[in-house]
Design a protein around this motif. Structure first.
Motif, PDB file in Angstrom:
ATOM      1  N   ARG A  91      42.752  57.686  42.753  1.00 51.37           N
ATOM      2  CA  ARG A  91      44.038  57.081  43.121  1.00 51.37           C
ATOM      3  C   ARG A  91      43.839  55.870  44.029  1.00 51.37           C
ATOM      4  NH1 ARG A  91      47.942  62.263  44.622  1.00 51.37           N
ATOM      5  NH2 ARG A  91      47.541  63.482  42.725  1.00 51.37           N
ATOM      6  N   ALA A  92      42.930  56.012  44.993  1.00 50.87           N
ATOM      7  CA  ALA A  92      42.679  54.901  45.918  1.00 50.87           C
ATOM      8  C   ALA A  92      42.130  53.692  45.174  1.00 50.87           C
ATOM      9  CB  ALA A  92      41.705  55.345  47.006  1.00 50.87           C
ATOM     10  N   GLU A  93      41.225  53.942  44.255  1.00 47.32           N
ATOM     11  CA  GLU A  93      40.658  52.835  43.474  1.00 47.32           C
ATOM     12  C   GLU A  93      41.724  52.186  42.601  1.00 47.32           C
ATOM     13  OE1 GLU A  93      37.453  54.759  41.477  1.00 47.32           O
ATOM     14  OE2 GLU A  93      36.031  54.458  43.138  1.00 47.32           O
ATOM     15  N   GLY A  94      42.648  53.003  42.094  1.00 51.24           N
ATOM     16  CA  GLY A  94      43.737  52.456  41.289  1.00 51.24           C
ATOM     17  C   GLY A  94      44.646  51.560  42.110  1.00 51.24           C
ATOM     18  N   ARG A  95      44.938  51.986  43.347  1.00 51.70           N
ATOM     19  CA  ARG A  95      45.781  51.156  44.218  1.00 51.70           C
ATOM     20  C   ARG A  95      45.083  49.846  44.561  1.00 51.70           C
ATOM     21  NH1 ARG A  95      46.859  56.305  46.534  1.00 51.70           N
ATOM     22  NH2 ARG A  95      45.302  55.954  48.159  1.00 51.70           N
ATOM     23  N   THR A  96      43.772  49.922  44.799  1.00 52.61           N
ATOM     24  CA  THR A  96      43.011  48.707  45.110  1.00 52.61           C
ATOM     25  C   THR A  96      43.017  47.745  43.933  1.00 52.61           C
ATOM     26  OG1 THR A  96      41.573  49.953  46.616  1.00 52.61           O
ATOM     27  CG2 THR A  96      40.756  47.837  45.811  1.00 52.61           C
ATOM     28  N   ALA A  97      42.858  48.290  42.737  1.00 49.25           N
ATOM     29  CA  ALA A  97      42.851  47.445  41.539  1.00 49.25           C
ATOM     30  C   ALA A  97      44.200  46.765  41.336  1.00 49.25           C
ATOM     31  CB  ALA A  97      42.492  48.294  40.323  1.00 49.25           C
ATOM     32  N   GLN A  98      45.282  47.493  41.616  1.00 48.16           N
ATOM     33  CA  GLN A  98      46.619  46.911  41.463  1.00 48.16           C
ATOM     34  C   GLN A  98      46.843  45.771  42.447  1.00 48.16           C
ATOM     35  OE1 GLN A  98      49.422  50.177  41.750  1.00 48.16           O
ATOM     36  NE2 GLN A  98      49.655  50.227  39.532  1.00 48.16           N
ATOM     37  N   ARG A  99      46.382  45.963  43.688  1.00 49.37           N
ATOM     38  CA  ARG A  99      46.581  44.925  44.705  1.00 49.37           C
ATOM     39  C   ARG A  99      45.780  43.663  44.394  1.00 49.37           C
ATOM     40  NH1 ARG A  99      46.534  49.399  48.413  1.00 49.37           N
ATOM     41  NH2 ARG A  99      44.303  49.088  48.791  1.00 49.37           N
ATOM     42  N   SER A 100      44.658  43.826  43.695  1.00 49.02           N
ATOM     43  CA  SER A 100      43.793  42.672  43.415  1.00 49.02           C
ATOM     44  C   SER A 100      44.255  41.859  42.216  1.00 49.02           C
ATOM     45  CB  SER A 100      42.354  43.152  43.198  1.00 49.02           C
ATOM     46  OG  SER A 100      42.269  43.981  42.049  1.00 49.02           O
TER      47      SER A 100
END
Length: 247
Positions: free
Chosen positions: A237-246
């Motif tokens: 989930r954390a990696e998914g949020r990071t990918a969305q922000r980038s």
């Protein structure tokens, strides 16, 4: 400037406590109590309703102490007391005594979450409870340790906490620990794996080796408390949020 409310007498507080006991008794649902008893709790009032009463009462430290100390049929008054307390007004010894007399897991959980975590004595209590011989008290120390790990800045080890020593202790003791202590140790294992990438592989390996809560019934769309699954899901989930922000 608003004048301070006059201090209530012991008799007035006793009357208010009695009225609240009656209100809570009228709201009690025996079916809810039966469900809660399966988890070691005894309250029969819906927690959302309890929060609504607390919102109506607002913060009242004197009433909170009176509610906590007055004998009752179940733990609902103590839960309500925690919701209307002012944590910073409680001393270290008082919080320690309250934890040791907490009658149910829910009271224990709320005391740690709503009182101790907001207290200036939280670190002293964490250290004292962590080493306590009573496994229920020790579980509070582990819960506070997990909280510090979870709230540490990314990539930083919380000051005064040895993550490698924690992992070694979990590996050696979690499998045979009493239930509530085991749950707290398992949460700590998961938090280390979630928040410390350098120790993630070891945390997952320990969880897979011990298999604590591996077969715990987990409803659809909920995260399993089995540490390896918990770690992997939260990291995903954390990696998914990071990918969305980038993007």
């Amino acid at each position: 400037m608003t004048a301070a409310a006059p201090q209530r007498t012991e008799a007035e507080l006793a009357d208010e406590v009695a009225a609240l006991h009656q209100e809570l008794a009228a709201l009690a649902d025996d079916r809810m109590r039966a469900v809660n008893e399966k988890h070691g709790d005894d309250h029969a009032v819906n927690l959302t309703t309890l929060r609504a009463i607390a919102k109506r009462l607002k913060t009242q430290p004197d009433l909170a102490r009176a509610l906590w100390s007055t004998p009752a049929e179940d733990s609902a008054p103590k839960l309500l007391a925690l919701l209307i307390s002012r944590p910073k007004q409680y001393g270290e010894a008082e919080l320690d005594a309250m934890l040791r007399e907490a009658p149910t897991p829910k009271v224990h959980e709320w005391l740690v979450s709503y009182m101790v975590k907001k207290s200036p004595h939280r670190e002293a209590l964490r250290e004292a409870w962590f080493a306590d011989a009573d496994p229920v008290v020790a579980s509070a120390g582990w819960a506070l340790t997990s909280d510090r790990i979870a709230k540490a800045p990314v990539g930083e080890v919380p000051e005064g906490i040895d993550l490698d020593a924690l992992l070694a202790e979990i590996e050696a003791e979690m499998q045979d620990a009493p239930e509530r202590l085991q749950w707290a140790m398992n949460q700590c294992l998961a938090e280390i794996g979630i928040h410390d990438a350098s120790r993630r592989e070891r945390a997952i390996a320990i969880g897979e080796e011990l298999e604590v809560l591996k077969d715990y019934p987990t409803p659809p769309n909920c995260t399993s408390p089995f540490a390896p699954a918990w770690i992997e899901e939260m990291v995903r989930r954390a990696e998914g949020r990071t990918a969305q922000r980038s993007r």
